[in-house]
Design a protein around this motif. Structure first.
Motif, PDB file in Angstrom:
ATOM      1  N   TYR A  59      -1.086   0.061   2.592  1.00 33.73           N
ATOM      2  CA  TYR A  59      -1.305  -0.474   1.249  1.00 33.73           C
ATOM      3  C   TYR A  59      -2.672  -0.032   0.714  1.00 33.73           C
ATOM      4  O   TYR A  59      -2.795   0.480  -0.407  1.00 33.73           O
ATOM      5  N   GLY A  60      -3.718  -0.237   1.520  1.00 34.65           N
ATOM      6  CA  GLY A  60      -5.053   0.142   1.078  1.00 34.65           C
ATOM      7  C   GLY A  60      -5.212   1.632   0.890  1.00 34.65           C
ATOM      8  O   GLY A  60      -5.833   2.091  -0.069  1.00 34.65           O
ATOM      9  N   ALA A  61      -4.638   2.423   1.802  1.00 42.86           N
ATOM     10  CA  ALA A  61      -4.748   3.879   1.709  1.00 42.86           C
ATOM     11  C   ALA A  61      -3.996   4.415   0.499  1.00 42.86           C
ATOM     12  O   ALA A  61      -4.473   5.320  -0.200  1.00 42.86           O
ATOM     13  N   ALA A  62      -2.802   3.872   0.232  1.00 38.86           N
ATOM     14  CA  ALA A  62      -2.013   4.328  -0.915  1.00 38.86           C
ATOM     15  C   ALA A  62      -2.723   3.988  -2.220  1.00 38.86           C
ATOM     16  O   ALA A  62      -2.754   4.793  -3.154  1.00 38.86           O
ATOM     17  N   TYR A  63      -3.294   2.793  -2.283  1.00 38.62           N
ATOM     18  CA  TYR A  63      -4.026   2.426  -3.495  1.00 38.62           C
ATOM     19  C   TYR A  63      -5.230   3.340  -3.686  1.00 38.62           C
ATOM     20  O   TYR A  63      -5.534   3.753  -4.815  1.00 38.62           O
TER      21      TYR A  63
ATOM     22  N   ARG B 225      -9.855  -2.987  -2.126  1.00 41.17           N
ATOM     23  CA  ARG B 225      -8.553  -3.473  -1.672  1.00 41.17           C
ATOM     24  C   ARG B 225      -8.598  -3.807  -0.184  1.00 41.17           C
ATOM     25  O   ARG B 225      -8.030  -4.807   0.257  1.00 41.17           O
ATOM     26  N   MET B 226      -9.279  -2.976   0.606  1.00 39.47           N
ATOM     27  CA  MET B 226      -9.361  -3.240   2.033  1.00 39.47           C
ATOM     28  C   MET B 226     -10.204  -4.484   2.308  1.00 39.47           C
ATOM     29  O   MET B 226      -9.943  -5.227   3.253  1.00 39.47           O
TER      30      MET B 226
ATOM     31  N   ILE C 164       7.910   1.964  13.770  1.00 40.32           N
ATOM     32  CA  ILE C 164       7.972   3.005  12.747  1.00 40.32           C
ATOM     33  C   ILE C 164       7.455   4.325  13.326  1.00 40.32           C
ATOM     34  O   ILE C 164       6.409   4.370  13.959  1.00 40.32           O
ATOM     35  N   LYS C 165       8.204   5.403  13.092  1.00 35.09           N
ATOM     36  CA  LYS C 165       7.810   6.723  13.606  1.00 35.09           C
ATOM     37  C   LYS C 165       6.953   7.493  12.610  1.00 35.09           C
ATOM     38  O   LYS C 165       5.998   8.171  12.990  1.00 35.09           O
ATOM     39  N   ASP C 166       7.313   7.449  11.334  1.00 38.13           N
ATOM     40  CA  ASP C 166       6.570   8.209  10.330  1.00 38.13           C
ATOM     41  C   ASP C 166       6.807   7.592   8.961  1.00 38.13           C
ATOM     42  O   ASP C 166       7.784   6.868   8.741  1.00 38.13           O
ATOM     43  N   LEU C 167       5.918   7.897   8.038  1.00 37.00           N
ATOM     44  CA  LEU C 167       6.002   7.366   6.686  1.00 37.00           C
ATOM     45  C   LEU C 167       5.581   8.426   5.681  1.00 37.00           C
ATOM     46  O   LEU C 167       4.718   9.272   5.967  1.00 37.00           O
ATOM     47  N   GLU C 168       6.179   8.359   4.523  1.00 37.42           N
ATOM     48  CA  GLU C 168       5.778   9.205   3.404  1.00 37.42           C
ATOM     49  C   GLU C 168       5.771   8.342   2.149  1.00 37.42           C
ATOM     50  O   GLU C 168       6.741   7.640   1.858  1.00 37.42           O
ATOM     51  N   VAL C 169       4.666   8.373   1.423  1.00 42.68           N
ATOM     52  CA  VAL C 169       4.532   7.600   0.188  1.00 42.68           C
ATOM     53  C   VAL C 169       4.274   8.570  -0.954  1.00 42.68           C
ATOM     54  O   VAL C 169       3.332   9.370  -0.898  1.00 42.68           O
ATOM     55  N   GLU C 170       5.120   8.502  -1.966  1.00 46.43           N
ATOM     56  CA  GLU C 170       4.952   9.355  -3.145  1.00 46.43           C
ATOM     57  C   GLU C 170       4.741   8.475  -4.367  1.00 46.43           C
ATOM     58  O   GLU C 170       5.526   7.567  -4.641  1.00 46.43           O
ATOM     59  N   VAL C 171       3.668   8.733  -5.093  1.00 45.77           N
ATOM     60  CA  VAL C 171       3.323   7.973  -6.293  1.00 45.77           C
ATOM     61  C   VAL C 171       3.358   8.907  -7.488  1.00 45.77           C
ATOM     62  O   VAL C 171       2.715   9.957  -7.481  1.00 45.77           O
ATOM     63  N   LYS C 172       4.128   8.536  -8.506  1.00 50.76           N
ATOM     64  CA  LYS C 172       4.175   9.283  -9.761  1.00 50.76           C
ATOM     65  C   LYS C 172       3.640   8.385 -10.861  1.00 50.76           C
ATOM     66  O   LYS C 172       4.098   7.253 -11.029  1.00 50.76           O
TER      67      LYS C 172
END
Length: 577
Positions: A337-341, A177-178, A405-413
């Motif tokens: 995007y790449g890290a979440a994938y 992806r990267m 942007i200060k911070d982000l949280e990504v949750e995948v179910k």
């Protein structure tokens, strides 16, 4: 706000300090003084952290070759370059003739049989040091792919030498992806094991950047790491010039700058490259121009902390990655995007059937409210998360103000099954209704597994609804995105609507009435007297936008819904009217 002022003050102080202590003794040679047949030497790191010499023979000068900049054409030799050709990661390697610096190795062709390169003149690079453009800047580069070719061009095209990007902790799926994301910018990922900067101690201080030293730009740190690698051309006090071409050609930037340990040069028929590990930051890149990038020592660049969590019923424990990504309008979304994938692929697997829910939460500077985005996808071995990428990009490039942007949280179910249904039919509890009545709806859904079900919904008719025909529509959330509304007039309206994305696992029921509703300054003005509406329309199309006269209601589902259906009902006058 105070932190931002302090960072700016520190940056200004560093620049002034650098100007006070220039590097003495370096002489320069302009392109007009360079003649074919001249011989000299270059400096670059081929193993470890110490720069080593390679041979240079001048072949000529290409006038006005890149956006009005001359390029010096040269053949390289020594350090195995006769076999490897020019090496990705050599960009910025300083070249000297008769003891004078002429410029930096920066351009080449793909699929080389000889190590012939284009050298960016030092006279152009110094313009970046002096605050000039160094040719141009502030846009996006034409790009080069992983073979050093211009995007969409053949191997005969002279282009910036591609920049290798060392990856640590990524899976093969994440690397893939990267690779797709970085190729348009002349970068390609190289997957490494271990930790960033591994082995640096045995080679000495990789952060003492001098002409010929390997320089890195850490893009992602933490449980995953990613760092672009190039070479330092020139140092003046606490400032350095590197690459001899742009990084992303963004103009002013705030990117971390560190050293690198080169483990080896990997020969390749398509593009040889340096296998290197970035080391911790020692400063910041503050200018990204066509002829060079400029860095300053002692400046710390804030990163965006991000937490990535993947949950699945067949996992004993959630998979969690804690990373930091560079804060940059163009890069942050792509890196996330790449890290979440990658987090998804390592936990659930790249292939197979799954239904995935993705939630992104974050906060921005100078605003108290967070932003939240959620969507659902069915997945059969294909790329998703694209909506997340677009959502963050829309936020970064909004037309109202700069967003940090200060911070982000990504949750995948994820569930290992396709939970998908298509709207096949719609009926209502009647045909004739009055204002204030509730319309009961039956939505027939055909499921992915072949079964059927009926979803019962209800929507209320406004009490002030006018008599006449009304269209009732039900639409699956897949593809709906943001609600259709009057364009926002300011940042507050824009930011509020960022949280109104309609997820795919939703059914939208809507009543569409006759006529249109005027919108002014980002707001819909419903139920206006006709005389007032006419006055507004006299203001012109630029100030008033007519939008659909409708009311909507959303119904969350436990599966993705696609398709749509519609019927008509009639609103009668109330008795006695």
């Amino acid at each position: 706000m105070t932190m931002k002022r302090n960072a700016i003050a520190a940056l200004a102080a560093a620049v002034l300090l650098a100007a006070a202590f220039p590097c003495a003794g370096t002489e320069f040679m302009a392109p007009d003084e360079v003649k074919p047949g001249m011989k000299g030497k270059g400096l670059s790191v081929f193993r470890g952290t110490a720069a080593e010499e390679f041979g240079v023979e001048i072949l000529g000068v290409l006038k006005k070759r890149i956006a009005g900049i001359d390029l010096i054409l040269a053949r390289l030799s020594g350090m195995g370059l006769e076999e490897s050709g020019t090496v990705a990661g050599m960009s910025g390697s300083p070249v000297y003739v008769d003891g004078k610096m002429i410029g930096a190795v920066a351009y080449a062709w793909g699929f080389q049989k000889e190590p012939i390169c284009g050298i960016t003149p030092i006279t152009e690079m110094l313009k970046v040091l002096d605050g000039g453009d160094g040719g141009t800047g502030g846009g996006f580069p034409g790009g080069a792919d992983a073979r050093g070719q211009g995007s969409g061009s053949g191997a005969a095209e002279l282009a910036p030498i591609p920049t290798p990007v060392s990856l640590g902790g990524f899976t093969a799926a994440g690397e893939s992806r990267m690779r797709e994301a970085l190729a348009p910018f002349g970068m390609f990922p190289v997957r490494l094991g271990g930790e960033a900067g591994a082995g640096a101690a045995q080679y000495g201080d990789a952060g003492d950047l001098q002409p010929g030293s390997a320089v890195s730009v850490p893009l992602v740190t933490g449980d995953l790491y990613m760092g672009a690698v190039g070479t330092v051309t020139y140092r003046e006090g606490d400032r350095v010039l590197a690459l001899g071409h742009s990084f992303f050609n963004m103009g002013p930037v705030e990117l971390p700058m560190g050293g690198a340990v080169v483990h080896s040069v990997m020969p390749s028929y398509s593009r040889s490259f340096k296998l290197a590990s970035p080391t911790p930051p020692v400063g910041a890149l503050i200018a990204d121009r066509l002829a060079a990038v400029m860095g300053v020592f002692g400046v710390k660049v804030p990163m965006i902390p991000a937490r990535l969590t993947v949950k699945s019923p067949d996992m004993k424990e959630p998979e969690t990655l804690n990373i930091e990504v560079v804060r940059n309008d163009l890069l942050s979304a792509w890196l996330l995007y790449g890290a979440a994938y990658d987090a998804f692929a390592r936990s659930v697997g790249e292939l197979g059937e799954a239904t995935v829910s993705v939630t992104v939460r974050g906060s921005i500077e100078e605003h108290p409210a967070p932003f939240v985005f959620r969507d659902a996808y069915f997945y059969i071995g294909e790329v998703f998360f694209v909506d997340v990428l677009e959502h963050l990009t829309t936020l970064a490039f909004n037309r109202f103000r700069k967003v940090r942007i200060k911070d982000l949280e990504v949750e995948v179910k994820a569930e290992r099954a396709i939970k998908l249904a298509t709207v096949e039919g719609l009926t209502a509890s009647g045909r004739m209704f009055h204002p204030g009545d509730t319309v009961e709806l039956n939505v027939r859904l055909l499921r992915y597994d072949g079964g059927e079900r009926v979803e019962k919904l209800s929507i209320e008719i406004p009490r002030d609804a006018a008599p006449g025909a009304v269209t009732v529509t039900v639409t699956g959330g897949e593809g709906l995105g943001y609600p259709s509304k009057v364009p926002p007039a300011d940042f507050e309206q824009f930011y509020s609507r960022m949280n109104e994305w309609i997820p795919a696992d939703t059914i939208q029921a809507k009543l569409v009435f006759a006529g249109k509703t005027p919108g002014v300054e980002g707001e819909e003005l419903r139920d206006l007297p006709g005389s007032v509406e006419q006055v507004l329309m006299l203001g012109g199309a630029d100030t008033v936008k007519m939008v659909e006269n409708s009311v909507e209601k959303l119904f969350p589902q436990d599966e993705i819904i696609r398709g749509a259906a519609k019927i008509q009902i009639v609103i009668e006058k109330e008795f006695g009217q």
